[in-house]
Design a protein around this motif. Structure first.
Motif, PDB file in Angstrom:
ATOM      1  N   PHE A 120       0.849  -1.186   0.000  1.00  0.00           N
ATOM      2  CA  PHE A 120       0.000   0.000   0.000  1.00  0.00           C
ATOM      3  C   PHE A 120       0.884   1.236   0.000  1.00  0.00           C
ATOM      4  CE2 PHE A 120      -3.921  -2.199   0.920  1.00  0.00           C
ATOM      5  CZ  PHE A 120      -3.491  -3.350   1.544  1.00  0.00           C
ATOM      6  N   VAL A 121       0.423   2.279  -0.658  1.00  0.00           N
ATOM      7  CA  VAL A 121       1.144   3.548  -0.675  1.00  0.00           C
ATOM      8  C   VAL A 121       0.115   4.674  -0.731  1.00  0.00           C
ATOM      9  CG1 VAL A 121       1.447   3.579  -3.194  1.00  0.00           C
ATOM     10  CG2 VAL A 121       3.063   4.804  -1.751  1.00  0.00           C
ATOM     11  N   ARG A 122       0.411   5.773  -0.061  1.00  0.00           N
ATOM     12  CA  ARG A 122      -0.488   6.925  -0.021  1.00  0.00           C
ATOM     13  C   ARG A 122      -0.065   7.924  -1.106  1.00  0.00           C
ATOM     14  NH1 ARG A 122      -4.864   7.270   2.915  1.00  0.00           N
ATOM     15  NH2 ARG A 122      -3.923   6.129   4.614  1.00  0.00           N
ATOM     16  N   VAL A 123      -1.033   8.489  -1.812  1.00  0.00           N
ATOM     17  CA  VAL A 123      -0.792   9.431  -2.906  1.00  0.00           C
ATOM     18  C   VAL A 123      -0.567  10.831  -2.360  1.00  0.00           C
ATOM     19  CG1 VAL A 123      -1.821  10.516  -4.962  1.00  0.00           C
ATOM     20  CG2 VAL A 123      -2.195   8.086  -4.501  1.00  0.00           C
ATOM     21  N   ASN A 161      -5.220  13.219  -4.214  1.00  0.00           N
ATOM     22  CA  ASN A 161      -4.297  13.452  -3.110  1.00  0.00           C
ATOM     23  C   ASN A 161      -4.846  12.791  -1.845  1.00  0.00           C
ATOM     24  OD1 ASN A 161      -1.931  14.797  -1.993  1.00  0.00           O
ATOM     25  ND2 ASN A 161      -3.406  16.069  -0.900  1.00  0.00           N
ATOM     26  N   GLY A 162      -4.018  12.004  -1.185  1.00  0.00           N
ATOM     27  CA  GLY A 162      -4.421  11.343   0.047  1.00  0.00           C
ATOM     28  C   GLY A 162      -4.989   9.947  -0.136  1.00  0.00           C
ATOM     29  N   ASP A 163      -5.305   9.545  -1.361  1.00  0.00           N
ATOM     30  CA  ASP A 163      -5.836   8.202  -1.592  1.00  0.00           C
ATOM     31  C   ASP A 163      -4.804   7.148  -1.206  1.00  0.00           C
ATOM     32  OD1 ASP A 163      -8.133   9.316  -2.601  1.00  0.00           O
ATOM     33  OD2 ASP A 163      -7.831   8.617  -4.664  1.00  0.00           O
ATOM     34  N   LEU A 164      -5.304   6.000  -0.825  1.00  0.00           N
ATOM     35  CA  LEU A 164      -4.461   4.849  -0.514  1.00  0.00           C
ATOM     36  C   LEU A 164      -4.508   3.922  -1.718  1.00  0.00           C
ATOM     37  CD1 LEU A 164      -2.833   3.447   1.796  1.00  0.00           C
ATOM     38  CD2 LEU A 164      -4.954   2.228   2.314  1.00  0.00           C
ATOM     39  N   LEU A 165      -3.345   3.631  -2.297  1.00  0.00           N
ATOM     40  CA  LEU A 165      -3.285   2.740  -3.451  1.00  0.00           C
ATOM     41  C   LEU A 165      -2.932   1.333  -3.013  1.00  0.00           C
ATOM     42  CD1 LEU A 165      -1.343   4.946  -6.030  1.00  0.00           C
ATOM     43  CD2 LEU A 165      -3.819   4.775  -5.652  1.00  0.00           C
ATOM     44  N   VAL A 166      -3.612   0.362  -3.603  1.00  0.00           N
ATOM     45  CA  VAL A 166      -3.282  -1.049  -3.437  1.00  0.00           C
ATOM     46  C   VAL A 166      -2.477  -1.416  -4.678  1.00  0.00           C
ATOM     47  CG1 VAL A 166      -4.175  -3.384  -3.147  1.00  0.00           C
ATOM     48  CG2 VAL A 166      -5.454  -1.428  -2.212  1.00  0.00           C
ATOM     49  N   VAL A 167      -1.202  -1.731  -4.478  1.00  0.00           N
ATOM     50  CA  VAL A 167      -0.287  -1.971  -5.595  1.00  0.00           C
ATOM     51  C   VAL A 167       0.105  -3.444  -5.605  1.00  0.00           C
ATOM     52  CG1 VAL A 167       1.892  -1.281  -6.664  1.00  0.00           C
ATOM     53  CG2 VAL A 167       0.570   0.383  -5.343  1.00  0.00           C
ATOM     54  N   ASP A 168      -0.056  -4.078  -6.758  1.00  0.00           N
ATOM     55  CA  ASP A 168       0.192  -5.515  -6.904  1.00  0.00           C
ATOM     56  C   ASP A 168       1.414  -5.723  -7.795  1.00  0.00           C
ATOM     57  OD1 ASP A 168       0.103  -8.261  -7.403  1.00  0.00           O
ATOM     58  OD2 ASP A 168      -2.093  -8.302  -7.436  1.00  0.00           O
ATOM     59  N   ALA A 210      -3.819  -1.666  -8.422  1.00  0.00           N
ATOM     60  CA  ALA A 210      -5.002  -2.510  -8.561  1.00  0.00           C
ATOM     61  C   ALA A 210      -6.264  -1.791  -8.085  1.00  0.00           C
ATOM     62  CB  ALA A 210      -4.816  -3.816  -7.785  1.00  0.00           C
ATOM     63  N   HIS A 211      -6.116  -0.956  -7.042  1.00  0.00           N
ATOM     64  CA  HIS A 211      -7.264  -0.247  -6.467  1.00  0.00           C
ATOM     65  C   HIS A 211      -6.794   1.064  -5.844  1.00  0.00           C
ATOM     66  CE1 HIS A 211      -9.653  -3.926  -6.771  1.00  0.00           C
ATOM     67  NE2 HIS A 211      -8.598  -4.563  -6.254  1.00  0.00           N
ATOM     68  N   ALA A 212      -7.726   2.008  -5.780  1.00  0.00           N
ATOM     69  CA  ALA A 212      -7.501   3.247  -5.025  1.00  0.00           C
ATOM     70  C   ALA A 212      -8.613   3.336  -3.977  1.00  0.00           C
ATOM     71  CB  ALA A 212      -7.530   4.467  -5.935  1.00  0.00           C
ATOM     72  N   VAL A 213      -8.241   3.631  -2.740  1.00  0.00           N
ATOM     73  CA  VAL A 213      -9.191   3.748  -1.645  1.00  0.00           C
ATOM     74  C   VAL A 213      -9.184   5.194  -1.180  1.00  0.00           C
ATOM     75  CG1 VAL A 213      -9.800   2.939   0.666  1.00  0.00           C
ATOM     76  CG2 VAL A 213      -8.702   1.367  -0.965  1.00  0.00           C
ATOM     77  N   ARG A 214     -10.364   5.810  -1.140  1.00  0.00           N
ATOM     78  CA  ARG A 214     -10.458   7.226  -0.791  1.00  0.00           C
ATOM     79  C   ARG A 214     -11.238   7.398   0.507  1.00  0.00           C
ATOM     80  NH1 ARG A 214     -12.636   9.163  -5.239  1.00  0.00           N
ATOM     81  NH2 ARG A 214     -10.543   9.208  -6.059  1.00  0.00           N
ATOM     82  N   SER A 215     -10.745   8.271   1.338  1.00  0.00           N
ATOM     83  CA  SER A 215     -11.482   8.679   2.533  1.00  0.00           C
ATOM     84  C   SER A 215     -12.024  10.076   2.302  1.00  0.00           C
ATOM     85  CB  SER A 215     -10.543   8.712   3.754  1.00  0.00           C
ATOM     86  OG  SER A 215     -10.082   7.420   4.036  1.00  0.00           O
ATOM     87  N   PHE A 216     -13.198  10.337   2.815  1.00  0.00           N
ATOM     88  CA  PHE A 216     -13.810  11.652   2.622  1.00  0.00           C
ATOM     89  C   PHE A 216     -13.794  12.441   3.891  1.00  0.00           C
ATOM     90  CE2 PHE A 216     -15.667   8.922  -0.585  1.00  0.00           C
ATOM     91  CZ  PHE A 216     -15.436   9.650  -1.717  1.00  0.00           C
TER      92      PHE A 216
END
Length: 136
Positions: free
Chosen positions: A50-53, A65-72, A130-136
């Motif tokens: 995982f890495v934060r943008v 900005n701030g999204d969490l990426l799931v990197v495969d 693979a995915h981007a996870v966003r918090s609001f």
């Protein structure tokens, strides 16, 4: 340093009804099943990180900005893939574009120019997003 994680399971309820994004509809109280986000988002646990943008160069791809990426790392980077790459020691997330032997890292924001990878530049692809996870 290697990171070893023991797999954990956290099953949360998945409701059978869809949520209206337009006009409200009556909600169903029926739980269809449970869902484990590890199963949904992490298909190759030993090759996933995982890495934060930071920044807005990929907003056109829905990565903010701030999204969490799931990197495969097990996924094969192909032209058109969104990748996490290191270019001359700098970490970046961009869309990979290849034509023959030529390689570019393409932003998804018109305020940023494409990055053409030239012979004197060091490029290492860390993995495919693979995915981007966003918090609001």
């Amino acid at each position: 340093m290697a990171f070893t994680a023991s797999p954990t399971s956290l099953r949360l309820p998945l409701y059978g009804s869809r949520i209206a994004a337009g006009f409200p509809s009556p909600a169903d109280d029926d739980i269809e099943a449970t869902i484990d986000l590890n199963e949904q988002l992490v298909h190759h646990p030993a090759a996933t990180f995982f890495v934060r943008v930071q920044g807005d160069s990929m907003i056109g791809a829905g990565i903010h900005n701030g999204d969490l990426l799931v990197v495969d790392r097990a996924l094969e980077p192909r032209s058109g893939s969104i990748v996490v790459a290191v270019v001359d020691g700098e970490l970046t997330v961009k869309r990979l574009k290849t034509e023959g032997e030529q390689v570019w890292l393409m932003p998804e924001n018109p305020d940023y120019p494409p990055l053409e990878i030239r012979d004197e530049m060091a490029l290492h692809i860390w993995g495919v997003v693979a995915h981007a996870v966003r918090s609001f």
